[in-house]
Design a protein around this motif. Structure first.
Motif, PDB file in Angstrom:
ATOM      1  N   VAL A  18      34.700 -13.849  21.364  1.00 57.30           N
ATOM      2  CA  VAL A  18      35.475 -12.926  22.198  1.00 57.30           C
ATOM      3  C   VAL A  18      34.988 -11.497  21.987  1.00 57.30           C
ATOM      4  N   ALA A  19      34.818 -10.772  23.081  1.00 57.45           N
ATOM      5  CA  ALA A  19      34.516  -9.344  22.990  1.00 57.45           C
ATOM      6  C   ALA A  19      35.539  -8.594  23.842  1.00 57.45           C
ATOM      7  N   ALA A  20      35.566  -7.280  23.698  1.00 57.22           N
ATOM      8  CA  ALA A  20      36.495  -6.478  24.501  1.00 57.22           C
ATOM      9  C   ALA A  20      35.756  -5.296  25.109  1.00 57.22           C
ATOM     10  N   VAL A  21      36.146  -4.940  26.330  1.00 54.38           N
ATOM     11  CA  VAL A  21      35.599  -3.754  26.989  1.00 54.38           C
ATOM     12  C   VAL A  21      36.743  -2.791  27.264  1.00 54.38           C
ATOM     13  N   LEU A  22      36.613  -1.561  26.797  1.00 59.06           N
ATOM     14  CA  LEU A  22      37.622  -0.534  27.031  1.00 59.06           C
ATOM     15  C   LEU A  22      37.044   0.600  27.870  1.00 59.06           C
ATOM     16  N   ILE A  71      37.822  -9.516  26.906  1.00 60.42           N
ATOM     17  CA  ILE A  71      39.092  -8.829  27.150  1.00 60.42           C
ATOM     18  C   ILE A  71      38.777  -7.500  27.814  1.00 60.42           C
ATOM     19  N   ILE A  72      39.533  -7.127  28.842  1.00 57.96           N
ATOM     20  CA  ILE A  72      39.410  -5.772  29.386  1.00 57.96           C
ATOM     21  C   ILE A  72      40.751  -5.080  29.145  1.00 57.96           C
ATOM     22  N   HIS A  73      40.672  -3.911  28.531  1.00 59.19           N
ATOM     23  CA  HIS A  73      41.900  -3.198  28.170  1.00 59.19           C
ATOM     24  C   HIS A  73      41.710  -1.710  28.428  1.00 59.19           C
ATOM     25  N   ASP A  74      42.816  -0.987  28.605  1.00 68.24           N
ATOM     26  CA  ASP A  74      42.738   0.458  28.827  1.00 68.24           C
ATOM     27  C   ASP A  74      42.758   1.208  27.509  1.00 68.24           C
ATOM     28  N   ALA A  75      41.960   2.261  27.442  1.00 64.41           N
ATOM     29  CA  ALA A  75      41.955   3.109  26.246  1.00 64.41           C
ATOM     30  C   ALA A  75      43.294   3.820  26.067  1.00 64.41           C
ATOM     31  N   VAL A  76      44.065   3.936  27.120  1.00 66.84           N
ATOM     32  CA  VAL A  76      45.316   4.711  27.078  1.00 66.84           C
ATOM     33  C   VAL A  76      46.553   3.816  26.966  1.00 66.84           C
ATOM     34  N   ARG A  77      46.360   2.601  26.453  1.00 66.56           N
ATOM     35  CA  ARG A  77      47.502   1.722  26.168  1.00 66.56           C
ATOM     36  C   ARG A  77      47.442   1.342  24.695  1.00 66.56           C
TER      37      ARG A  77
END
Lengths: 422, 422
Positions: free
Chosen positions: A47-51, A152-158
């Motif tokens: 698993v990787a994540a992109v912010l 995973i795609i997530h927001d830097a501001v959450r």
């Protein structure tokens, strides 16, 4: 994992894996994903994540909101800390503009973030996410990154999310190809007509706000972006819709907690600050030199505090490691310490902790409370020795008060003989 | 009225009419509504407001959110204060449950709210609004209320709004029959399928979040509610849709500011508190006994402060009215005072202000800063008199500091002869 099992979200709280080295720790990954109900085949799920963090936001302030300071620490650092708690995430790609690249590098260095790779942002959010995905795709020259199965795609501001929502979206993405967190709508959504009048209202109960995190099989979302029209890359609103449009994948929707909200306006920064402050006040760090004497009565105190203070998060930190651990405590902004002095009678642990706290300038922001605990064997210690200890702590406290460090002394009389007899 | 003309929303700031008696002041109504571009026929436009406050909210706290304290004052009181600033609103109907009726009466009394009538809530939001409208309709026995031409509907949990948005929706409602404030969507809105997967995402740019305030021609919204089905009264989401469905009125949508947001979650209470604190810190109240000496040099100081402190809201308050005005200042939670002593040399104004501040217990919450200004004519006052004044203020300040009131003295040397010669 049930909703009820959530431990109350704490951005300033290290995950269970942070105290031991993780990241490549596959065992942790397995146990966590099994707990979330994933099939045994997910044992080695990569698993990787992109912010995406390239936006400039809508707050009307010069600093992009992801870099706005919350208690003097940039918002994005809290988000990264929360992401790092999931030690089964192999790589975290942060996508920032060239302009902010150096600032981001400094943040990573200052707050000791791990597993982060920086990628340059595109001109829109979708182009930035696409750049992040490209960095993860196979065959990138000179890259230490490898293609994950799920991204995973997530927001830097959450910054406020729990590991369990990450697990839920990853598990659902593995099964359905795509998944995203959703929340009930706060306001009714309406569709205006061309002349600025109401055309119709949408039924609130039949719609959801699409939040983050979202997760995708890497191949699904990467293909969607590769096929994506320029129009979608410029104006498209969200990844779930791209997976649907280009790969015919109907994302699984996962109900999230209110914590998932996005810092959008100035008032959200105020809210974030208050939430973090509240959490800090509900956190006690017990510091003791555990290495020296594992049998010490201090451990009993530690157990009692952990049992009795139900609503407070009590964690322990050892002092033996030259000071690097204490630095780590400061970065996590703990304000309340119980320092157990194992070595008699010179308060060595307290002195060490205090000088570290003095060096960190964290007390400029908040009063730090330190309870210095000293155990005196009433069979062995004379009244004059006790008095000396009291006087020492009083003088030391007076000095520290000027630095906004409030030191309290706690002398515990006990009989070593009695204790060992228990 | 242009967006740019907004003066920065201040819930704790009295409107231009609060310093003079208003409510029945038709002249104020005319000038305000003309400024908003209403036709001359609106000269005597009768406007009332209905605030449903019967909900129990979603915050998971025992107190309904409209009664939650923000800086020790219930949230709804801020909303009422903001509503009262629009002195052209004749009646404000607050709809509360029988259970909270007494608490609401106490809030009105304590915070000196005016033009409020209480009506008992129904079991749903729509039934509550309907009850509020019924109280305004003609032929209500024993009612001092009369039917307005336009009715504003607003939430008790949206304390941050400016008079200009009220004017905009009222003016638009007069023209279109209905109007409501809208905001851009923060999150993408999606429609789920029955199996909890994504059916489709809505295009964010083509939708709006429907916020409050809304306004209606009274006859339109009252008819809509009278024709309303039980299903709509139970589950209907919003008034604009009811006006459309039952009266075929397409509401005019008015773009609102971010301030219109609704206090929904605990984090919103934190945000509200921070916003109010920030505003308090940006407000100075100049207190002087203007009645006694209108020629006094103190007025020059007042003008200078108002001109020089661009980002600070400076307002004046007279002290002559036995104390009732000062009580009013406290209720609006001003923390910064400049007290101009007109009467020489006994600091009478400062002493009066200080004892009033002492009586109010507001300083328990926040440090209050008072700058006591004293003018000394250097031609007439001896050095020993100056020293005496200095000593007095120093002693007094020492005493007040214990009450968290920080008193600073400012002695201004000037020549009366010179001043009057200017």
């Amino acid at each position: 994992m049930e909703q009820g099992q959530r431990s109350g979200s704490r951005p300033a709280e290290p995950g269970p894996c942070l105290s031991s080295p993780c990241g490549a720790d596959q065992a942790a990954s397995v146990s966590l994903l099994s707990a979330a109900g994933a099939e045994p085949g997910s044992r080695t799920l990569a698993v990787a994540a992109v912010l995406p963090a390239g936006g400039c936001g809508r707050m009307g302030v010069p600093t992009p909101k992801q870099f706005c300071p919350v208690l003097e620490r940039p918002l994005i650092s809290y988000t990264l800390q929360a992401m790092e708690r999931a030690c089964w995430i192999k790589d975290i790609i942060v996508v920032v503009t060239g302009e902010n690249m150096e600032a981001m590098e400094n943040i990573i260095k200052k707050y000791k973030h791990k597993r982060i790779s920086l990628v340059e942002a595109g001109v829109t959010r979708h182009r930035s996410i696409f750049n992040g995905l490209k960095a993860l795709a196979d065959n990138q020259p000179n890259s230490r990154l490898s293609k994950p199965e799920v991204v995973i795609i997530h927001d830097a501001v959450r910054p406020f999310f729990e590991e369990d929502i990450l697990l839920k979206v990853v598990t659902a993405a593995k099964e359905h190809g795509a998944a995203g967190a959703v929340r009930p709508l706060v306001s009714t959504v309406i569709s205006p007509s061309a002349d600025g009048c109401l055309d119709h209202s949408l039924e609130r109960a039949r719609h959801r706000a699409s939040e983050m995190p979202q997760a995708f099989l890497f191949d699904v979302i990467y293909e969607a972006y590769q096929q994506c029209s320029d129009y979608d890359l410029e104006f498209g609103t969200e990844c779930l819709q791209l997976a649907l449009k280009y790969c015919h994948i109907k994302a699984k929707l996962v109900e999230g907690s209110p914590d998932l909200w996005k810092v959008t306006y100035k008032r959200d920064l105020y809210a974030a600050e208050s939430i973090i402050k509240e959490r800090i006040s509900q956190e006690i760090c017990i510091v003791m030199d555990t290495k020296e004497n594992k049998e010490h009565i201090g451990h009993l105190l530690e157990e009692v505090l952990k049992t009795e203070l139900n609503h407070i998060h009590v964690r322990s930190q050892a002092l033996y490691n030259a000071g690097s651990d204490i630095q780590h405590i400061n970065l996590e902004q703990c304000c309340n310490f119980v320092c157990v002095n194992v070595k008699e009678p010179d308060f060595q642990e307290t002195q060490k902790l205090m000088s570290m706290l003095e060096e960190s300038n964290f007390s400029i922001l908040y009063s730090i409370v330190v309870v210095s605990v000293h155990f005196l064997d009433f069979k062995l210690v004379s009244p004059s020795q006790k008095m000396e200890s009291l006087m020492w702590i009083r003088e030391f406290a007076k000095k520290m008060k000027k630095r906004k460090i409030l030191l309290y002394g706690l002398l515990i009389n006990y009989s070593q003989k009695f204790y060992h007899g228990c």
